[in-house]
Design an enzyme around this catalytic site. Structure first.
Site, short mmCIF file in Angstrom:
data_model
loop_
_atom_site.label_atom_id
_atom_site.label_comp_id
_atom_site.label_asym_id
_atom_site.label_seq_id
_atom_site.Cartn_x
_atom_site.Cartn_y
_atom_site.Cartn_z
N GLU A 34 0.82 -1.21 0.00
CA GLU A 34 0.00 0.00 0.00
C GLU A 34 0.86 1.27 0.00
O GLU A 34 0.46 2.28 -0.57
CB GLU A 34 -0.94 0.00 1.21
N HIS A 37 1.52 2.27 -3.55
CA HIS A 37 0.42 3.05 -4.12
C HIS A 37 0.46 4.49 -3.59
O HIS A 37 0.30 5.45 -4.36
CB HIS A 37 -0.92 2.42 -3.73
#
Length: 378
Positions: A34, A37
């Site tokens: 994550e 991202h």
């Protein structure tokens, strides 16, 4: 009561011995994914509303100065980054009635250039690969690597190697067209090719001999206690012919070797998935959270370095799975972007919704399959 507490909190117990290592492994892999991202999205000027590790109810969290909510959620089986304007899977640049202010629209995910959206999505799996490379690079820098010459000391009776005419004293030159330098190279190229006829070029008495053998699967136990099926041809190396030695690396050399090793793992995993889809691999080789928890517990018993190596292997696996061209995985979004690049307009919302629902059903089916394997199937 004492027995219960010991079973729960001892290093061999459920909490400290299994759940803590499992959560550590999973949360590190999810956080890095994550974070990929998040960092690339921020670099592309995309606003971030939330960064979550886990799903479901929030356990704890805080807001940073940019207004992003960082939170840890109750179900630790994944995570997500919620970008500004990322209302649904069908968010696309054609949306105008999105309820956002002009300032918010400028930093909304769905209003960004195609390359920015694609880079942000691809960054998650990329960071998983980078984590694996980093772990391997450190390990190679500290410990080096043991290698052995690709020599045949013994040929097992009745084995594929004996049937093919491989003899003691032969040296492997190549396996199915790929040159080899160590005995581990031979094992790597053979281990995932059970049932495939492979061409082996051997050096025998100064001459090259080309032979064909079909590796056969054999059940073995790995260092973490897992029963795995590995294809073999039935040859054995030894210290006399193999001349095992330790290779040490400078940091630069360790990094290069780590990249190569990660590439080998990606190739082997892709090969496995392809063969699995064709029904040529054992379904019990796939496992879910229960199997990962067991592996985490065993790795923790062996030491922190084993736990870190497990993180590296799991990270590259998560990266590969997320690149499969199936919505709602990252690869599914990249597939939509590829179509958008070709046709020069976003995929229609109706088509995206249909494909997303079909992909979600496929993902849930796969998750159910690995859970069944964990609990009852194997």
């Amino acid at each position: 009561m004492n027995e219960f507490l010991h079973a729960l909190f001892s290093t061999d117990g459920l909490l400290v011995g299994t759940l803590v290592p499992f959560l550590f492994v999973l949360l590190v892999v999810v956080f890095v994914h994550e974070m990929g991202h998040y960092l690339v999205g921020r670099a592309c000027g995309i606003g971030v509303q939330a960064f979550a590790v886990g799903f479901g109810p929030e356990l704890l969290g805080f807001n940073d100065r940019r207004g992003t909510r960082w939170k840890l959620c109750a179900i630790p089986l994944g995570g997500y980054v919620k970008f500004v304007g990322d209302m649904s899977v069908t968010s696309n640049p054609a949306q105008t009635d999105d309820g956002l202010s002009e300032t918010q629209r400028r930093m909304a995910f769905h209003t960004q250039a195609l390359w920015k959206r694609a880079a942000t999505v691809f960054a998650g799996p990329l960071f998983n690969f980078l984590l694996t490379i980093a772990v391997f690079a450190v390990m190679f820098s500290i410990h080096g690597r043991y290698v052995a010459e690709p020599m045949v000391a013994t040929v097992n009776a009745g084995s594929p190697a004996e049937n093919a005419g491989i003899m003691p004293g032969d040296r492997f030159i190549s396996v199915d067209g790929t040159k080899v330098e160590t005995f581990a190279d031979v094992q790597r190229l053979v281990s995932g090719r059970g049932g495939d006829a492979l061409t082996f070029v051997m050096l025998r008495n100064g001459r090259e001999v080309s032979l064909t053998a079909t590796p056969q699967p054999m059940e073995q136990e790995d260092a973490l206690g897992n029963k795995i099926k590995v294809a073999v041809i039935g040859v054995v190396n030894d210290q006399t012919l193999g001349q095992p030695r330790l290779i040490t690396y400078t940091p630069t050399e360790a990094l290069g070797t780590a990249v190569l090793e990660t590439g080998h793992i990606i190739a082997r995993t892709g090969q496995f998935l392809k063969r699995f889809a064709a029904g040529r691999e054992d379904k019990c080789q796939l496992g879910g959270p229960v199997k990962i928890a067991g592996m985490s517990a065993q790795a923790a018993k062996l030491g922190f370095e084993w736990l870190v190596q497990l993180i590296a292997l799991l990270s590259v696996g998560i990266g590969i799975l997320n690149l499969l061209p199936i919505p709602p995985l990252d690869g599914g979004h990249l597939l939509f972007y590829a179509v958008e690049a070709v046709q020069r307009r976003p995929v229609s919302e109706r088509m995206m919704e249909f494909v997303y629902k079909a992909g979600m059903l496929l993902v849930l089916t796969f998750m159910g399959f690995v859970f069944w394997n964990d609990l009852f199937g194997c």
